[in-house]
Design an enzyme around this catalytic site. Structure first.
Site, PDB file in Angstrom:
ATOM      1  N   GLY A 218     -61.602  -2.572  79.527  1.00 52.50           N
ATOM      2  CA  GLY A 218     -62.122  -1.356  79.147  1.00 52.50           C
ATOM      3  C   GLY A 218     -63.347  -0.397  80.058  1.00 52.50           C
ATOM      4  O   GLY A 218     -63.729  -1.088  81.257  1.00 52.50           O
ATOM      5  N   TYR A 219     -63.846   0.696  80.032  1.00 55.06           N
ATOM      6  CA  TYR A 219     -65.033   1.657  80.749  1.00 55.06           C
ATOM      7  C   TYR A 219     -65.261   2.285  79.538  1.00 55.06           C
ATOM      8  O   TYR A 219     -64.962   2.473  78.576  1.00 55.06           O
ATOM      9  CB  TYR A 219     -63.509   2.783  81.652  1.00 55.06           C
ATOM     10  CG  TYR A 219     -62.579   2.331  82.467  1.00 55.06           C
ATOM     11  CD1 TYR A 219     -63.250   1.989  83.547  1.00 55.06           C
ATOM     12  CD2 TYR A 219     -61.422   2.109  82.334  1.00 55.06           C
ATOM     13  CE1 TYR A 219     -62.074   1.631  84.162  1.00 55.06           C
ATOM     14  CE2 TYR A 219     -60.349   1.498  83.101  1.00 55.06           C
ATOM     15  CZ  TYR A 219     -61.228   1.088  84.685  1.00 55.06           C
ATOM     16  OH  TYR A 219     -60.534   0.808  85.369  1.00 55.06           O
ATOM     17  N   LEU A 220     -66.916   1.927  80.038  1.00 53.95           N
ATOM     18  CA  LEU A 220     -67.864   2.830  79.403  1.00 53.95           C
ATOM     19  C   LEU A 220     -67.740   4.305  79.677  1.00 53.95           C
ATOM     20  O   LEU A 220     -68.643   4.839  79.331  1.00 53.95           O
ATOM     21  CB  LEU A 220     -69.412   1.016  79.962  1.00 53.95           C
ATOM     22  CG  LEU A 220     -68.743   0.237  79.057  1.00 53.95           C
ATOM     23  CD1 LEU A 220     -70.200  -0.114  80.198  1.00 53.95           C
ATOM     24  CD2 LEU A 220     -69.161   0.454  77.468  1.00 53.95           C
TER      25      LEU A 220
END
Length: 156
Positions: free
Chosen positions: A29-31
């Site tokens: 996932g991406y912050l």
């Protein structure tokens, strides 16, 4: 921090699997998924990894990358606060004439997409292409994992 130089290709068929010497399930996932700085959290097998990438150069083949292994528990916790959309894939490592291709077979909303990347020492380095390699898509932002998270392949 290091400079990452790679080329990305579509994959024509599953014949690469017979030549694969390793495969690993990856969930990420991406912050932060802005092109100027992507911050990725990844669980690769039983490892947690935090990666920060800078914006690519004009050709899309080079960009800065910083990566650090983190505790699996920390990666699992960080995935819970990531931007919406998760990338789920199996990565196959395929050796071919002195290079290792990383072939990603996607699942979920990116089902049906398989891409291969090969890291290079310079942008003009030549690579002998295996038969299963298709069209080059280096620099096409639609194929960046951070974009596949926002606009999955099945919605194109």
């Amino acid at each position: 921090m290091s400079l990452e130089i790679e080329r990305k290709y579509l994959v024509k068929d599953d014949s690469f699997k017979a030549a694969s010497h390793k495969q690993t399930r990856i969930v990420q996932g991406y912050l932060n998924s802005t092109p100027e700085r992507t911050v990725r959290v990844r669980i690769k097998g039983e490892k947690g990894i935090l990666t920060i990438k800078g914006i690519g150069n004009e050709s899309g083949a080079s960009r800065y990358e910083w990566e650090k292994e983190i505790a699996l528990e920390d990666a699992q916790a960080l995935l819970k606060i990531c931007e919406p959309g998760v990338i789920d894939k199996t990565r196959y490592l395929v050796a071919h004439e002195g290079h290792t291709f990383e072939v990603d077979e996607f699942y979920g909303e990116n089902q049906g997409l398989t891409v291969a990347e090969v890291e290079l020492e310079s942008e003009d380095q030549q690579v002998n292409r295996p038969e299963w390699l298709g069209e080059e898509v280096t620099g096409d932002v639609r194929y960046y994992n951070s974009m596949l998270m926002k606009t999955p392949f099945t919605r194109w």
